[in-house]
Design a protein around this motif. Structure first.
Motif, PDB file in Angstrom:
ATOM      1  N   ARG A  87      -3.516   0.502   8.804  1.00  0.00           N
ATOM      2  CA  ARG A  87      -3.173   1.719   8.093  1.00  0.00           C
ATOM      3  C   ARG A  87      -4.397   1.896   7.216  1.00  0.00           C
ATOM      4  O   ARG A  87      -4.386   1.667   6.015  1.00  0.00           O
ATOM      5  N   THR A  90      -5.203   2.839   3.566  1.00  0.00           N
ATOM      6  CA  THR A  90      -4.443   2.166   2.518  1.00  0.00           C
ATOM      7  C   THR A  90      -5.272   1.079   1.879  1.00  0.00           C
ATOM      8  O   THR A  90      -5.486   1.053   0.672  1.00  0.00           O
ATOM      9  N   SER A  91      -5.748   0.140   2.708  1.00  0.00           N
ATOM     10  CA  SER A  91      -6.528  -0.969   2.172  1.00  0.00           C
ATOM     11  C   SER A  91      -7.808  -0.482   1.540  1.00  0.00           C
ATOM     12  O   SER A  91      -8.225  -0.956   0.484  1.00  0.00           O
ATOM     13  N   LEU A  94      -7.060   1.347  -1.867  1.00  0.00           N
ATOM     14  CA  LEU A  94      -6.614   0.421  -2.898  1.00  0.00           C
ATOM     15  C   LEU A  94      -7.716  -0.555  -3.274  1.00  0.00           C
ATOM     16  O   LEU A  94      -7.867  -0.919  -4.433  1.00  0.00           O
ATOM     17  N   SER A  95      -8.506  -0.993  -2.292  1.00  0.00           N
ATOM     18  CA  SER A  95      -9.610  -1.893  -2.587  1.00  0.00           C
ATOM     19  C   SER A  95     -10.637  -1.188  -3.458  1.00  0.00           C
ATOM     20  O   SER A  95     -11.161  -1.754  -4.414  1.00  0.00           O
ATOM     21  N   GLN A 120      -1.303  -4.196  -8.157  1.00  0.00           N
ATOM     22  CA  GLN A 120      -1.984  -3.664  -6.982  1.00  0.00           C
ATOM     23  C   GLN A 120      -1.574  -4.419  -5.721  1.00  0.00           C
ATOM     24  O   GLN A 120      -1.368  -3.816  -4.666  1.00  0.00           O
ATOM     25  N   ARG A 121      -1.440  -5.747  -5.846  1.00  0.00           N
ATOM     26  CA  ARG A 121      -1.013  -6.529  -4.682  1.00  0.00           C
ATOM     27  C   ARG A 121       0.411  -6.166  -4.290  1.00  0.00           C
ATOM     28  O   ARG A 121       0.727  -6.020  -3.109  1.00  0.00           O
ATOM     29  N   THR A 124       0.440  -2.718  -2.561  1.00  0.00           N
ATOM     30  CA  THR A 124      -0.023  -2.797  -1.175  1.00  0.00           C
ATOM     31  C   THR A 124       1.067  -3.346  -0.265  1.00  0.00           C
ATOM     32  O   THR A 124       1.341  -2.812   0.806  1.00  0.00           O
ATOM     33  N   LEU A 127       3.966  -0.796   0.164  1.00  0.00           N
ATOM     34  CA  LEU A 127       3.628   0.277   1.099  1.00  0.00           C
ATOM     35  C   LEU A 127       3.789  -0.210   2.536  1.00  0.00           C
ATOM     36  O   LEU A 127       4.359   0.479   3.385  1.00  0.00           O
ATOM     37  N   GLU A 128       3.280  -1.407   2.799  1.00  0.00           N
ATOM     38  CA  GLU A 128       3.349  -1.941   4.154  1.00  0.00           C
ATOM     39  C   GLU A 128       4.790  -2.172   4.569  1.00  0.00           C
ATOM     40  O   GLU A 128       5.187  -1.855   5.690  1.00  0.00           O
ATOM     41  N   THR A 133       1.375   4.553   4.084  1.00  0.00           N
ATOM     42  CA  THR A 133      -0.025   4.339   3.743  1.00  0.00           C
ATOM     43  C   THR A 133      -0.298   5.033   2.415  1.00  0.00           C
ATOM     44  O   THR A 133       0.494   5.859   1.951  1.00  0.00           O
ATOM     45  N   ALA A 134      -1.398   4.667   1.796  1.00  0.00           N
ATOM     46  CA  ALA A 134      -1.763   5.328   0.542  1.00  0.00           C
ATOM     47  C   ALA A 134      -1.943   6.826   0.771  1.00  0.00           C
ATOM     48  O   ALA A 134      -1.679   7.633  -0.106  1.00  0.00           O
TER      49      ALA A 134
END
Length: 222
Positions: A87, A90-91, A94-95, A120-121, A124, A127-128, A133-134
């Motif tokens: 996705r 998303t990563s 957020l990263s 944040q963790r 994430t 969402l998953e 997804t973001a």
């Protein structure tokens, strides 16, 4: 050959174990996996416990349910690691956010940075777990921001006026400091005294509420 791996007991046992690990990681029950995969409970159980060949649609359904990329079941059967369905944004988003936060706020207390990183963790993972997804969230927010900018408003004002949120939901709640926790505990101890008159109890409550309000205005430090 891969067709041999599908009927190989060791390979299928490894697949079942890998599927179970992923299920636990996503916080799903086997019934939920079966539903998301478009299978019956018995059909999913046969994949995990038997060595009959799987139909391509069965594989793809399970891969979707476990949020694996297409072909991941074959990878696992061959002794490789399954590929998580990317996705992608998303990563990435957020990263990027985490990096920007670290670059601009390195001077903040370690505890505060640690708390934000934990959030944040969690975000994430949440969402998953929900299959989002973001982009699913940021897209509508960007639209609302554009509407707000066009009308000379803030995003909060648009959310309030549209009825999408209530004033109380826009409050940013931060963890209580030890001082506030101790203050609250002391108030509760005093308020529980059977020797307080009704007037004294009301006066104590008023002082307590005023003190909490002042602590909130000063950032919660005491």
């Amino acid at each position: 050959m891969l067709s041999d791996k599908e009927t190989d007991p060791a390979a299928r046992a490894h697949l079942a174990e890998t599927m179970d690990d992923r299920r636990v990681q996503l916080g799903l029950t086997w019934n939920q996996v079966a539903e998301k995969a478009g299978l019956t409970k018995e059909g999913l159980r046969s994949v995990r416990q038997e060595t009959r060949k799987m139909m391509p649609l069965t594989k793809r359904g399970i891969e979707d349910a476990l949020r694996w990329a297409a072909g991941s079941i074959d990878l696992v059967l061959a002794g490789n690691v399954p590929q998580v369905a990317v996705r992608a944004r998303t990563s990435l988003l957020l990263s990027s956010s985490a990096v920007a936060t670290a670059e601009h706020h390195d001077s903040r207390p370690t505890l505060e940075r640690s708390t934000e990183e934990s959030v944040q963790r969690w975000f994430t993972a949440e969402l998953e777990r929900r299959g989002l997804t973001a982009v699913d969230i940021i897209g509508p927010l960007d639209t609302l921001r554009a509407i707000a900018d066009h009308n000379g408003q803030t995003l909060a004002e648009v959310l309030l006026e549209s009825g999408l949120t209530a004033p109380g939901e826009l409050i940013i709640r931060r963890p209580e400091s030890e001082a506030v926790k101790n203050f609250r505990a002391e108030y509760e101890r005093l308020a529980a005294s059977p020797h307080l008159s009704k007037t004294d109890r009301k006066a104590l409550q008023k002082l307590y509420e005023e003190a909490l309000e002042n602590l909130g205005k000063s950032g919660g430090d005491a």
